[in-house]
Design a protein around this motif. Sequence first.
Motif, PDB file in Angstrom:
ATOM      1  N   ASN A   6       0.857  -1.168  -0.146  1.00 13.40           N
ATOM      2  CA  ASN A   6      -0.170   0.502   0.038  1.00 13.40           C
ATOM      3  C   ASN A   6       1.387   1.295  -0.400  1.00 13.40           C
ATOM      4  O   ASN A   6       0.430   2.321  -0.494  1.00 13.40           O
ATOM      5  CB  ASN A   6      -1.247   0.204   1.008  1.00 13.40           C
ATOM      6  N   ILE A   7       1.779   0.977   1.123  1.00  9.67           N
ATOM      7  CA  ILE A   7       2.665   2.069   0.818  1.00  9.67           C
ATOM      8  C   ILE A   7       4.390   1.684   0.939  1.00  9.67           C
ATOM      9  O   ILE A   7       4.679   0.697   1.886  1.00  9.67           O
ATOM     10  CB  ILE A   7       2.491   3.309   2.185  1.00  9.67           C
ATOM     11  N   PHE A   8       5.078   2.983   0.145  1.00  8.46           N
ATOM     12  CA  PHE A   8       6.055   2.279   0.598  1.00  8.46           C
ATOM     13  C   PHE A   8       6.851   4.396   1.608  1.00  8.46           C
ATOM     14  O   PHE A   8       6.629   4.979   0.880  1.00  8.46           O
ATOM     15  CB  PHE A   8       7.400   2.797  -0.668  1.00  8.46           C
ATOM     16  N   ILE A   9       7.376   3.592   2.457  1.00  6.52           N
ATOM     17  CA  ILE A   9       7.950   4.787   3.544  1.00  6.52           C
ATOM     18  C   ILE A   9       9.145   5.391   3.217  1.00  6.52           C
ATOM     19  O   ILE A   9      10.345   4.380   3.111  1.00  6.52           O
ATOM     20  CB  ILE A   9       8.529   4.564   4.673  1.00  6.52           C
ATOM     21  N   SER A  10       9.327   6.554   2.520  1.00  8.69           N
ATOM     22  CA  SER A  10      10.606   7.095   1.646  1.00  8.69           C
ATOM     23  C   SER A  10      11.453   8.157   2.701  1.00  8.69           C
ATOM     24  O   SER A  10      10.666   8.607   3.217  1.00  8.69           O
ATOM     25  CB  SER A  10      10.725   7.236   0.358  1.00  8.69           C
ATOM     26  N   TYR A  11      12.623   7.302   3.344  1.00 11.32           N
ATOM     27  CA  TYR A  11      13.145   8.677   5.079  1.00 11.32           C
ATOM     28  C   TYR A  11      14.686   8.768   5.244  1.00 11.32           C
ATOM     29  O   TYR A  11      14.856   7.670   4.613  1.00 11.32           O
ATOM     30  CB  TYR A  11      12.397   8.174   6.068  1.00 11.32           C
ATOM     31  N   ALA A  12      14.788   9.458   5.362  1.00 10.66           N
ATOM     32  CA  ALA A  12      16.426   9.488   5.527  1.00 10.66           C
ATOM     33  C   ALA A  12      16.432   9.009   6.770  1.00 10.66           C
ATOM     34  O   ALA A  12      15.884   9.089   8.119  1.00 10.66           O
ATOM     35  CB  ALA A  12      16.691  11.017   5.996  1.00 10.66           C
ATOM     36  N   TRP A  13      17.744   7.644   7.001  1.00  7.70           N
ATOM     37  CA  TRP A  13      18.208   6.753   7.948  1.00  7.70           C
ATOM     38  C   TRP A  13      18.740   7.720   8.779  1.00  7.70           C
ATOM     39  O   TRP A  13      17.451   7.151  10.538  1.00  7.70           O
ATOM     40  CB  TRP A  13      18.825   5.926   6.993  1.00  7.70           C
ATOM     41  N   ARG A  14      18.724   8.164   8.852  1.00  8.25           N
ATOM     42  CA  ARG A  14      19.414   9.443  10.325  1.00  8.25           C
ATOM     43  C   ARG A  14      18.259   9.905  10.708  1.00  8.25           C
ATOM     44  O   ARG A  14      18.324  10.316  12.375  1.00  8.25           O
ATOM     45  CB  ARG A  14      20.528   9.691   9.179  1.00  8.25           C
ATOM     46  N   ASP A  15      16.745   9.529  10.258  1.00 18.11           N
ATOM     47  CA  ASP A  15      16.247  10.795  10.901  1.00 18.11           C
ATOM     48  C   ASP A  15      14.502  10.070  12.229  1.00 18.11           C
ATOM     49  O   ASP A  15      14.091   9.676  12.858  1.00 18.11           O
ATOM     50  CB  ASP A  15      15.161  11.262   9.837  1.00 18.11           C
ATOM     51  N   LEU A  72       9.374  -0.384  -4.455  1.00 20.87           N
ATOM     52  CA  LEU A  72       9.258   0.581  -5.260  1.00 20.87           C
ATOM     53  C   LEU A  72       8.123   0.605  -6.315  1.00 20.87           C
ATOM     54  O   LEU A  72       6.793   1.076  -6.393  1.00 20.87           O
ATOM     55  CB  LEU A  72      10.214   2.389  -5.550  1.00 20.87           C
ATOM     56  N   GLU A  73       8.054  -0.163  -7.059  1.00 20.71           N
ATOM     57  CA  GLU A  73       7.146  -0.171  -8.180  1.00 20.71           C
ATOM     58  C   GLU A  73       6.004  -0.588  -8.008  1.00 20.71           C
ATOM     59  O   GLU A  73       4.908  -0.499  -8.584  1.00 20.71           O
ATOM     60  CB  GLU A  73       8.016  -0.778  -9.619  1.00 20.71           C
ATOM     61  N   ALA A  74       6.315  -1.403  -6.551  1.00 24.20           N
ATOM     62  CA  ALA A  74       4.978  -2.468  -6.719  1.00 24.20           C
ATOM     63  C   ALA A  74       4.182  -1.812  -5.282  1.00 24.20           C
ATOM     64  O   ALA A  74       3.801  -2.149  -4.946  1.00 24.20           O
ATOM     65  CB  ALA A  74       5.213  -3.760  -6.608  1.00 24.20           C
ATOM     66  N   SER A  75       4.374  -0.590  -5.135  1.00 29.11           N
ATOM     67  CA  SER A  75       4.105   0.400  -4.411  1.00 29.11           C
ATOM     68  C   SER A  75       2.563   1.235  -4.924  1.00 29.11           C
ATOM     69  O   SER A  75       2.895   2.554  -5.642  1.00 29.11           O
ATOM     70  CB  SER A  75       4.835   1.000  -3.252  1.00 29.11           C
ATOM     71  N   ARG A  76       1.084   1.212  -4.129  1.00 36.44           N
ATOM     72  CA  ARG A  76       0.558   2.016  -4.388  1.00 36.44           C
ATOM     73  C   ARG A  76       0.400   4.015  -4.583  1.00 36.44           C
ATOM     74  O   ARG A  76       0.604   4.459  -5.567  1.00 36.44           O
ATOM     75  CB  ARG A  76      -0.954   1.695  -3.804  1.00 36.44           C
ATOM     76  N   LEU A  77       1.607   3.924  -2.509  1.00 35.02           N
ATOM     77  CA  LEU A  77       1.743   4.917  -1.835  1.00 35.02           C
ATOM     78  C   LEU A  77       3.722   5.444  -2.139  1.00 35.02           C
ATOM     79  O   LEU A  77       3.396   4.356  -1.315  1.00 35.02           O
ATOM     80  CB  LEU A  77       0.920   5.130  -1.783  1.00 35.02           C
ATOM     81  N   LEU A  78       3.808   6.610  -2.832  1.00 36.65           N
ATOM     82  CA  LEU A  78       5.010   7.785  -2.114  1.00 36.65           C
ATOM     83  C   LEU A  78       4.902   8.221  -0.452  1.00 36.65           C
ATOM     84  O   LEU A  78       4.286   8.845  -1.320  1.00 36.65           O
ATOM     85  CB  LEU A  78       5.938   7.297  -2.682  1.00 36.65           C
ATOM     86  N   VAL A  79       5.059   7.932   0.428  1.00 33.58           N
ATOM     87  CA  VAL A  79       5.252   8.682   1.935  1.00 33.58           C
ATOM     88  C   VAL A  79       6.441   9.402   2.106  1.00 33.58           C
ATOM     89  O   VAL A  79       7.242   8.418   2.552  1.00 33.58           O
ATOM     90  CB  VAL A  79       4.068   8.668   2.910  1.00 33.58           C
ATOM     91  N   PRO A  80       6.918  10.281   1.131  1.00 29.22           N
ATOM     92  CA  PRO A  80       8.413  10.401   1.776  1.00 29.22           C
ATOM     93  C   PRO A  80       7.928  11.364   3.307  1.00 29.22           C
ATOM     94  O   PRO A  80       7.072  12.733   3.940  1.00 29.22           O
ATOM     95  CB  PRO A  80       8.610  11.399   0.938  1.00 29.22           C
ATOM     96  N   ILE A  81       8.996  11.052   3.724  1.00 28.24           N
ATOM     97  CA  ILE A  81       9.037  11.652   5.620  1.00 28.24           C
ATOM     98  C   ILE A  81      10.450  13.007   5.253  1.00 28.24           C
ATOM     99  O   ILE A  81      11.221  12.507   5.043  1.00 28.24           O
ATOM    100  CB  ILE A  81       9.839  10.937   6.993  1.00 28.24           C
TER     101      ILE A  81
END
Length: 105
Positions: A6-15, A72-81
Amino acid sequence: MTEQYNIFISYAWRDNVAIDESREGWVSTFVNRLRMLLDRELPREISKHPIWLDYEQMRGNHNISAEIRAKLEASRLLVPIISKSYLDSPWCRQEREIFIQRHGA
């Protein structure tokens, strides 16, 4: 391709730092609570598709692996932090670009 996430969470690991020593990182906490909410609110046929969050520390100067590209290609949404670290990260930029290439702006 059947969408698997449903969602791919994109975030900077250090956060993903813990608020205090006894807890997990705040991004992980957010994702766990989002999972619970989606499980409760979405129909089962939709909520069964998980949220994807990479818990490994990625190096910003490396290219995205084939595995992460596929997720990423198999995700419906990208949620960037969004944070300063996120905006400075070449890795996060690659994630956004791959998602937009696959799904459009």
